[in-house]
Design an enzyme around this catalytic site. Sequence first.
Site, PDB file in Angstrom:
ATOM      1  N   CYS A  55      -2.413   7.562   1.442  1.00  9.95           N
ATOM      2  CA  CYS A  55      -3.626   6.792   1.715  1.00  9.95           C
ATOM      3  C   CYS A  55      -3.743   6.605   3.230  1.00  9.95           C
ATOM      4  CB  CYS A  55      -3.613   5.458   0.981  1.00  9.95           C
ATOM      5  SG  CYS A  55      -3.119   4.046   1.954  1.00  9.95           S
ATOM      6  N   GLU A  56      -4.970   6.805   3.709  1.00 12.92           N
ATOM      7  CA  GLU A  56      -5.158   6.780   5.156  1.00 12.92           C
ATOM      8  C   GLU A  56      -5.179   5.363   5.721  1.00 12.92           C
ATOM      9  OE1 GLU A  56      -8.757   8.932   5.775  1.00 12.92           O
ATOM     10  OE2 GLU A  56     -10.039   7.177   5.522  1.00 12.92           O
ATOM     11  N   HIS A  57      -5.228   4.367   4.866  1.00  9.26           N
ATOM     12  CA  HIS A  57      -5.250   2.986   5.366  1.00  9.26           C
ATOM     13  C   HIS A  57      -3.857   2.451   5.645  1.00  9.26           C
ATOM     14  CE1 HIS A  57      -9.234   2.929   3.019  1.00  9.26           C
ATOM     15  NE2 HIS A  57      -9.461   3.192   4.279  1.00  9.26           N
ATOM     16  N   HIS A  58      -2.867   2.893   4.866  1.00 12.25           N
ATOM     17  CA  HIS A  58      -1.511   2.349   5.013  1.00 12.25           C
ATOM     18  C   HIS A  58      -0.459   3.432   5.226  1.00 12.25           C
ATOM     19  CE1 HIS A  58      -3.881  -0.499   2.505  1.00 12.25           C
ATOM     20  NE2 HIS A  58      -3.314  -1.390   3.305  1.00 12.25           N
ATOM     21  N   GLN A  96      -8.890   8.288  -2.145  1.00 17.40           N
ATOM     22  CA  GLN A  96      -9.063   9.001  -3.417  1.00 17.40           C
ATOM     23  C   GLN A  96     -10.519   9.437  -3.628  1.00 17.40           C
ATOM     24  OE1 GLN A  96      -7.211   7.048  -6.797  1.00 17.40           O
ATOM     25  NE2 GLN A  96      -8.574   8.113  -8.233  1.00 17.40           N
ATOM     26  N   HIS A 113      -1.557   3.788  -6.553  1.00 21.05           N
ATOM     27  CA  HIS A 113      -1.468   3.659  -5.097  1.00 21.05           C
ATOM     28  C   HIS A 113      -0.309   2.734  -4.717  1.00 21.05           C
ATOM     29  CE1 HIS A 113      -5.484   5.484  -4.014  1.00 21.05           C
ATOM     30  NE2 HIS A 113      -5.528   5.426  -5.336  1.00 21.05           N
ATOM     31  N   CYS A 161       0.264   1.412  -1.986  1.00 20.86           N
ATOM     32  CA  CYS A 161      -0.175   0.279  -1.159  1.00 20.86           C
ATOM     33  C   CYS A 161      -0.630  -0.895  -2.024  1.00 20.86           C
ATOM     34  CB  CYS A 161      -1.251   0.700  -0.157  1.00 20.86           C
ATOM     35  SG  CYS A 161      -2.727   1.390  -0.896  1.00 20.86           S
TER      36      CYS A 161
HETATM   37 ZN   LIG Z   1      -3.692   2.072   1.097  1.00 25.00          ZN
END
Ligand SMILES: [Zn+2]
Length: 195
Positions: A87-90, A128, A156, A158
């Site tokens: 995931c590109e956020h975490h 996703q 996920h 995260c």
């Molecule tokens: Zn994430």
Amino acid sequence: MPYKNIEDYSETVTQGVKDRYKEIIESLGEDTQREGLLKTPERAAKAMQFLTQGYEQDPVEILTSAMFKESYNEMVIVKDIELYSLCEHHILPFFGKVHIAYIPNGYIVGLSKLPRIVDVFARRLQVQERLTEQILDCINDTLKPQGVAVVIEASHMCMMMRGVQKQNSITTTSGFRGQFEKIETRNEFLKLIGK
Ligand SMILES: [Zn+2]
């Protein structure tokens, strides 16, 4: 190149990422001179290059390398394709299954190429939702089928290891083009993948 031998790590990238990892590990309060951690920055740098190798791969080339003229025009389904992405956020993993269907329009594609393009898009920093769209658009624009459908079910890390700590939630995304925009075709596909 559609197939990159990932043992060929770039020395410059490895060195740069390795140095940064060393700083990160130290910032987190660990001792990078501890025996178990001595080679960790380098291993982590190589692991990250492996997990993001999709940036250097061309999914269109992978599909066009195995397109065959064929009159078959019923639904083709490849289900339960294993998915591992970040995931590109975490920068934490999300993983699960991808189900793909298409209805040919004069051309079929070698079946192993569908999991291959899943990997090309999955081995990048992702969300996703975009991953679903990219797989869908790539097949739609390259193979130009009568229709294409993609469903992704993923967990996920995260969400599971941090944040809301929901261990059992599964995120489902889907996209449909062409014939699959018709409710009965879409339902037939969903029934065949057990949804
Ligand atoms: Zn994430």
